[in-house]
Motif scaffolding. Structure first.
Motif, PDB file in Angstrom:
ATOM      1  N   LEU A  61     120.950 -41.398  25.422  1.00 17.66           N
ATOM      2  CA  LEU A  61     119.948 -42.316  25.983  1.00 17.66           C
ATOM      3  C   LEU A  61     120.517 -43.701  26.265  1.00 17.66           C
ATOM      4  CD1 LEU A  61     116.759 -41.516  23.873  1.00 17.66           C
ATOM      5  CD2 LEU A  61     117.369 -40.724  26.157  1.00 17.66           C
ATOM      6  N   GLU A  62     121.831 -43.773  26.383  1.00 15.63           N
ATOM      7  CA  GLU A  62     122.432 -45.087  26.563  1.00 15.63           C
ATOM      8  C   GLU A  62     121.852 -45.810  27.778  1.00 15.63           C
ATOM      9  OE1 GLU A  62     126.580 -45.101  27.331  1.00 15.63           O
ATOM     10  OE2 GLU A  62     126.912 -46.886  26.114  1.00 15.63           O
ATOM     11  N   ALA A  63     121.536 -45.024  28.805  1.00 13.98           N
ATOM     12  CA  ALA A  63     121.083 -45.630  30.059  1.00 13.98           C
ATOM     13  C   ALA A  63     119.730 -46.331  29.915  1.00 13.98           C
ATOM     14  CB  ALA A  63     121.000 -44.561  31.148  1.00 13.98           C
ATOM     15  N   ILE A  64     118.943 -45.910  28.954  1.00 14.12           N
ATOM     16  CA  ILE A  64     117.600 -46.499  28.864  1.00 14.12           C
ATOM     17  C   ILE A  64     117.464 -47.374  27.628  1.00 14.12           C
ATOM     18  CG2 ILE A  64     116.458 -44.679  30.173  1.00 14.12           C
ATOM     19  CD1 ILE A  64     115.524 -43.883  27.137  1.00 14.12           C
ATOM     20  N   ALA A  65     118.586 -47.855  27.119  1.00 15.79           N
ATOM     21  CA  ALA A  65     118.576 -48.637  25.880  1.00 15.79           C
ATOM     22  C   ALA A  65     117.642 -49.848  25.955  1.00 15.79           C
ATOM     23  CB  ALA A  65     119.994 -49.080  25.529  1.00 15.79           C
ATOM     24  N   GLU A  66     117.570 -50.461  27.123  1.00 12.06           N
ATOM     25  CA  GLU A  66     116.798 -51.705  27.235  1.00 12.06           C
ATOM     26  C   GLU A  66     115.344 -51.458  27.604  1.00 12.06           C
ATOM     27  OE1 GLU A  66     118.236 -54.255  26.225  1.00 12.06           O
ATOM     28  OE2 GLU A  66     120.354 -53.652  26.352  1.00 12.06           O
ATOM     29  N   ARG A  67     114.984 -50.208  27.884  1.00 18.47           N
ATOM     30  CA  ARG A  67     113.596 -49.922  28.288  1.00 18.47           C
ATOM     31  C   ARG A  67     112.670 -50.039  27.092  1.00 18.47           C
ATOM     32  NH1 ARG A  67     113.911 -45.564  32.091  1.00 18.47           N
ATOM     33  NH2 ARG A  67     111.755 -45.011  31.615  1.00 18.47           N
ATOM     34  N   PRO A  68     111.402 -50.476  27.332  1.00 20.79           N
ATOM     35  CA  PRO A  68     110.433 -50.510  26.236  1.00 20.79           C
ATOM     36  C   PRO A  68     110.252 -49.105  25.671  1.00 20.79           C
ATOM     37  CG  PRO A  68     109.561 -51.577  28.206  1.00 20.79           C
ATOM     38  CD  PRO A  68     110.848 -50.950  28.608  1.00 20.79           C
ATOM     39  N   ALA A  69     110.338 -48.972  24.355  1.00 15.52           N
ATOM     40  CA  ALA A  69     110.344 -47.646  23.736  1.00 15.52           C
ATOM     41  C   ALA A  69     109.033 -46.908  23.965  1.00 15.52           C
ATOM     42  CB  ALA A  69     110.621 -47.781  22.249  1.00 15.52           C
ATOM     43  N   ARG A  70     107.932 -47.670  24.018  1.00 15.80           N
ATOM     44  CA  ARG A  70     106.635 -46.987  24.070  1.00 15.80           C
ATOM     45  C   ARG A  70     106.317 -46.377  25.422  1.00 15.80           C
ATOM     46  NH1 ARG A  70     103.341 -48.468  19.421  1.00 15.80           N
ATOM     47  NH2 ARG A  70     101.424 -47.999  20.512  1.00 15.80           N
ATOM     48  N   VAL A  71     107.093 -46.715  26.444  1.00 14.70           N
ATOM     49  CA  VAL A  71     106.808 -46.112  27.746  1.00 14.70           C
ATOM     50  C   VAL A  71     107.737 -44.927  28.007  1.00 14.70           C
ATOM     51  CG1 VAL A  71     105.960 -48.293  28.657  1.00 14.70           C
ATOM     52  CG2 VAL A  71     108.315 -47.631  29.079  1.00 14.70           C
ATOM     53  N   LEU A  72     108.601 -44.576  27.051  1.00 14.07           N
ATOM     54  CA  LEU A  72     109.497 -43.438  27.233  1.00 14.07           C
ATOM     55  C   LEU A  72     108.718 -42.132  27.106  1.00 14.07           C
ATOM     56  CD1 LEU A  72     112.537 -44.662  25.093  1.00 14.07           C
ATOM     57  CD2 LEU A  72     112.203 -44.836  27.572  1.00 14.07           C
ATOM     58  N   SER A  73     109.294 -41.050  27.629  1.00 16.72           N
ATOM     59  CA  SER A  73     108.650 -39.742  27.523  1.00 16.72           C
ATOM     60  C   SER A  73     108.725 -39.252  26.083  1.00 16.72           C
ATOM     61  CB  SER A  73     109.364 -38.760  28.437  1.00 16.72           C
ATOM     62  OG  SER A  73     110.620 -38.423  27.866  1.00 16.72           O
ATOM     63  N   GLY A  74     107.949 -38.199  25.790  1.00 18.10           N
ATOM     64  CA  GLY A  74     107.922 -37.650  24.438  1.00 18.10           C
ATOM     65  C   GLY A  74     109.308 -37.205  23.987  1.00 18.10           C
ATOM     66  N   GLY A  75     110.042 -36.539  24.879  1.00 18.26           N
ATOM     67  CA  GLY A  75     111.380 -36.055  24.528  1.00 18.26           C
ATOM     68  C   GLY A  75     112.315 -37.210  24.246  1.00 18.26           C
ATOM     69  N   GLU A  76     112.207 -38.252  25.071  1.00 20.20           N
ATOM     70  CA  GLU A  76     113.058 -39.431  24.872  1.00 20.20           C
ATOM     71  C   GLU A  76     112.714 -40.130  23.570  1.00 20.20           C
ATOM     72  OE1 GLU A  76     113.888 -40.646  29.550  1.00 20.20           O
ATOM     73  OE2 GLU A  76     112.027 -41.228  28.565  1.00 20.20           O
ATOM     74  N   GLN A  77     111.405 -40.232  23.289  1.00 17.02           N
ATOM     75  CA  GLN A  77     110.997 -40.880  22.039  1.00 17.02           C
ATOM     76  C   GLN A  77     111.508 -40.102  20.832  1.00 17.02           C
ATOM     77  OE1 GLN A  77     106.942 -42.055  21.578  1.00 17.02           O
ATOM     78  NE2 GLN A  77     106.910 -43.301  23.429  1.00 17.02           N
ATOM     79  N   ALA A  78     111.485 -38.779  20.924  1.00 18.41           N
ATOM     80  CA  ALA A  78     111.977 -37.965  19.806  1.00 18.41           C
ATOM     81  C   ALA A  78     113.452 -38.268  19.566  1.00 18.41           C
ATOM     82  CB  ALA A  78     111.783 -36.487  20.116  1.00 18.41           C
ATOM     83  N   ARG A  79     114.201 -38.433  20.660  1.00 16.51           N
ATOM     84  CA  ARG A  79     115.633 -38.722  20.496  1.00 16.51           C
ATOM     85  C   ARG A  79     115.864 -40.135  19.988  1.00 16.51           C
ATOM     86  NH1 ARG A  79     118.635 -36.988  25.793  1.00 16.51           N
ATOM     87  NH2 ARG A  79     116.570 -36.987  26.774  1.00 16.51           N
ATOM     88  N   VAL A  80     115.006 -41.075  20.439  1.00 14.02           N
ATOM     89  CA  VAL A  80     115.125 -42.442  19.905  1.00 14.02           C
ATOM     90  C   VAL A  80     114.856 -42.422  18.395  1.00 14.02           C
ATOM     91  CG1 VAL A  80     114.104 -44.763  19.885  1.00 14.02           C
ATOM     92  CG2 VAL A  80     114.524 -43.608  22.061  1.00 14.02           C
ATOM     93  N   ALA A  81     113.845 -41.641  17.999  1.00 11.30           N
ATOM     94  CA  ALA A  81     113.520 -41.550  16.571  1.00 11.30           C
ATOM     95  C   ALA A  81     114.707 -40.995  15.791  1.00 11.30           C
ATOM     96  CB  ALA A  81     112.293 -40.673  16.372  1.00 11.30           C
TER      97      ALA A  81
END
Lengths: 234, 282, 234
Positions: free
Chosen positions: C118-138
């Motif tokens: 997820l390096e590409a979206i590091a600066e994006r607000p976490a709460r607007v990410l998709s469910g899959g992306e949020q799971a990986r951020v977690a």
């Protein structure tokens, strides 16, 4: 009713004409209410956070009392602050009565419970959402409170604006502790009360419109800022 | 980016604190606080008088306009340096109790009985306030009383008494106590077409008259004496006695008296200076 | 670093009011390959993880670590809660709580985001990410703490097959690097792919704890057999 049309015309003329006396009154109103809002937020938001996060005996009664204090009658606040700040009262030596400082104190007392109670509700919801995660990461209660205060900042802006609106629109307390002294403690609301009592209803209404415009401008600025940030930070 | 916002917040907080710090700066000037009545303030007299005083002495006067009773209370608590009111018995009590140094008379104006032009109690043109009050009560015509322990309220109660009307038993739906200042009471009377006792100055400056007019005036009983009192510094050490004395001396001196006589609305003189010989500093 | 494992649970019970949530959890979790916790809904899988992680305190029984686990364990929740800040800041947050200097924690957080893709979206607000992306951020957030043991509560329950696969690969990498993985799932294929041993829960009790091959080939209890029969439609 012609009086409304006339009042709008007068209000417009006052605003455009840049009447220095009106400017002084508006700027005093803003200074007093903004200062009170700032102090009340500094006191009220942490109290709201503490009540939202911490569980301790007596918490429930405190929450009930806090919610009740949101309906505190301004005149009562004014009277109590008057008696406290009066030369014959316990804080008389400060010499604050009939100064803008006294009005700030009264408005702070009036809106701090509102900010605390509304912040508690907001933060309790946030805590329900993040509680497990924050505890899992090892956040202390204090760290959690700070984190959630920051995390709910957009909602809290609205809370603080509600407090500011109440402070700016209030007349009962400031007229008692400020004394409505021309050029010193005359705010928008006490000026409106004065013009009403002089029977100059048109001017009173015009000042009311000016007050509304000022409060509207502050709200618009704050919500503009909020929308900008929301778009940026989600 | 988040950091930037945090800095912004800090700047807002800082600005707020600076604004707060700027406020007390106003308190550094030379000023006194005068507790006075709505009649002197709202009639515009102070607006005329105080700039002249400031020009002569450089002293600012901050007027808190209340009913006489409240104004005396403010003095009792030491929250004003000078009281300037119009209820002689109450003023003498204030001095006797040790809250004031001395009562000095300054000027008088007069009360007028105001009522609807239709005049259901038929009092228009009377020269006797007692007779007017008797007729109002007999007709049970709506009457608005200040009911706020002010000088005007005290005067009104005296007139009922001298008209030999026992208000306690005569009170009925016709007698409306509003518990407010002169202006709001006039607004109420105007709204319901009621009789009311008012001081001439406030009346002349009052805009929302509706159907009301002066019906009775000129009775010597209606004269309304104003007195000024320095709050006793022995009782309240914070009282600015030097500045307060300057104000009183100026008021009862030739300059102040002349300025009072000068004040006119529509060519009509509102207040009549009647100070005794100016007192030397004690 | 000395290991905080093994973790031993002996007759752990949890009751809230009159409701018995965990009846008897007796279990030893040793360092090494991943342990997968399975069982029907309501069997107590989440409760087991919460008890182990310290988010719930047992009503009876003991939970013992080899040494103080403070700061050496992490958990990924089924519904990850994201703070209103960037993905990067969310990942760095746990380190911030531990007082890791800004430069260091940002570097670590960036590395973990890179490793979860997820390096590409590091600066994006976490709460607007998709469910899959949020799971990986977690997952990255938990990983940033370099835990010795990582609890995961159905982390792939809401993910599509591709995202599930990506997450499994990351967990495989973490296990290889020495992190003990303890994960609940309803996906028995996933249990087979990832797990070395299986813990089977039934009505608040640990019924079986066996190596993955033996559990699936010849379950030792009729409850486990019935569960496997019911849950193996594919």
């Amino acid at each position: 009713m012609a009086i409304f049309g006339d009042a709008f015309a007068t209000a417009l003329a006052l605003l455009i004409g840049g009447d220095p006396q009106l400017f002084g009154i508006v700027s005093l109103s803003l200074q007093v209410s903004l200062a009170a809002t700032l102090i009340a937020a500094t006191i009220g938001l942490p109290i709201g956070a503490a009540l939202a996060l911490a569980r301790f005996p007596g918490r429930q009664p405190i929450v009930v009392i806090l919610n009740a204090l949101m309906g505190l009658p301004p005149v009562v606040v004014g009277l109590v602050v008057y008696l406290l700040l009066s030369r014959a009262g316990p804080l008389g030596s400060l010499g604050l009565l009939f100064t803008p400082g006294a009005m700030i104190v009264a408005q702070t007392v009036l809106i701090a419970p509102i900010l605390a109670a509304l912040a508690r509700q907001t933060l309790e919801d946030a805590w329900a959402e993040h509680c497990d995660q924050l505890r899992s990461l090892g956040a202390t209660l204090l760290q959690s409170a700070a984190t959630l205060l920051w995390d709910t900042r957009y909602a809290l802006v609205t809370v603080v604006l509600a407090g500011f609106g109440r402070a700016a629109a209030e007349v009962g307390a400031v007229i008692i502790v400020g004394g409505n002294i021309a050029g010193v403690t005359r705010t928008m609301t006490t000026a409106i009360a004065l013009e009403t009592s002089k029977g100059d209803l048109g001017l009173a209404l015009a000042l009311g419109i000016v007050l509304l415009a000022v409060v509207l401008a502050v709200n618009a600025a704050a919500s503009g800022l909020k929308n900008l940030s929301v778009r940026r930070y989600g | 980016m988040v950091k930037k916002t945090a800095m912004g917040m800090r700047r807002v907080v800082l600005a707020g604190l600076l604004a707060l710090a700027a406020l007390p700066a106003q308190a550094q000037e030379r000023f006194i606080t005068v507790a006075s009545t709505t009649s002197t303030d709202q009639s515009g007299l102070f607006g005329h008088l105080l700039p002249a005083f400031k020009r002569d002495t450089g002293i600012d006067v901050r007027v808190v306009a209340l009913g006489t009773g409240q104004a005396l209370d403010v003095g009792r608590r030491g929250d004003a340096d000078v009281v300037f009111v119009h209820d002689k018995p109450a003023e003498e009590r204030f001095v006797a109790e040790g809250f004031g140094v001395a009562r000095i008379q300054v000027m008088y104006n007069d009360f007028v009985v105001i009522g609807p032009k239709a005049d259901p109690a038929r009092i228009a043109g009377l020269k006797d306030v007692n007779e007017a009050f008797t007729r109002i009560q007999k007709a049970a015509a709506p009457f608005v009383s200040r009911g706020d322990n002010s000088g005007t309220h005290a005067a009104e109660l005296r007139y009922w008494q001298s008209a030999k009307i026992d208000l306690a038993s005569a009170k009925g739906a016709w007698y409306r106590e509003v518990g407010q200042g002169m202006g709001p009471a006039l607004n109420t009377a105007s709204g319901m077409g009621a009789y009311i006792l008012a001081d001439r100055g406030t009346w002349l400056n009052f805009r929302n008259r509706g159907d009301l007019a002066i019906l009775v005036e000129g009775d010597t009983q209606l004269f309304n004496q104003y007195g000024v009192i320095l709050v006793n510094p022995a009782r309240h050490p914070t009282v600015k006695q030097e500045l307060g004395r300057s104000f009183i001396e100026w008021l009862v001196g030739p300059k102040g008296q002349a300025t009072i006589a000068d004040y006119k609305i529509g060519g009509e003189q509102l207040f009549f200076p009647n100070a005794e010989t100016p007192r030397p500093r004690s | 670093m000395a290991s905080i494992l093994p973790l031993e649970l002996v007759h752990v019970r949890l009751a809230i009011g009159d409701t018995l949530i965990a009846d008897d959890f007796t279990l030893t979790l040793a360092a090494g390959a991943p342990t997968i916790v399975v069982g029907a809904n309501g069997a107590g899988k989440s409760t087991l993880l919460r008890l182990c992680h310290g988010l719930a305190a047992p009503s009876a029984g003991t939970i013992a670590w080899a040494r103080d686990p403070k700061g050496h364990q992490a958990m990924v929740f089924q519904r990850p809660s994201m703070l209103r800040r960037s993905a990067l800041a969310n990942v760095a947050y746990g380190l911030k709580l531990r007082g890791v200097p800004r430069g260091v924690r940002t570097e670590i957080a960036r590395d973990r985001l890179r490793r979860v893709g997820l390096e590409a979206i590091a600066e994006r607000p976490a709460r607007v990410l998709s469910g899959g992306e949020q799971a990986r951020v977690a997952l990255a957030r938990a990983w940033a703490l370099d835990p010795q043991i990582l609890f995961l509560d159905e982390p792939t329950a809401n993910l599509d097959p591709a995202a599930t696969r990506a997450l499994e690969d990351i967990l495989g990498d973490m296990a290889e690097e020495g992190t003990k993985i303890v994960m609940t799932t309803h996906n028995l294929g996933q249990a087979r792919r990832l797990g070395a041993d299986i813990v089977f829960l039934h009505r608040g009790r640990v019924i079986e704890h066996a190596p993955v091959e033996r559990f699936f080939k010849s379950p030792g209890t009729p409850e486990a057999a019935a569960y496997l029969a019911g849950e193996l439609p594919w």
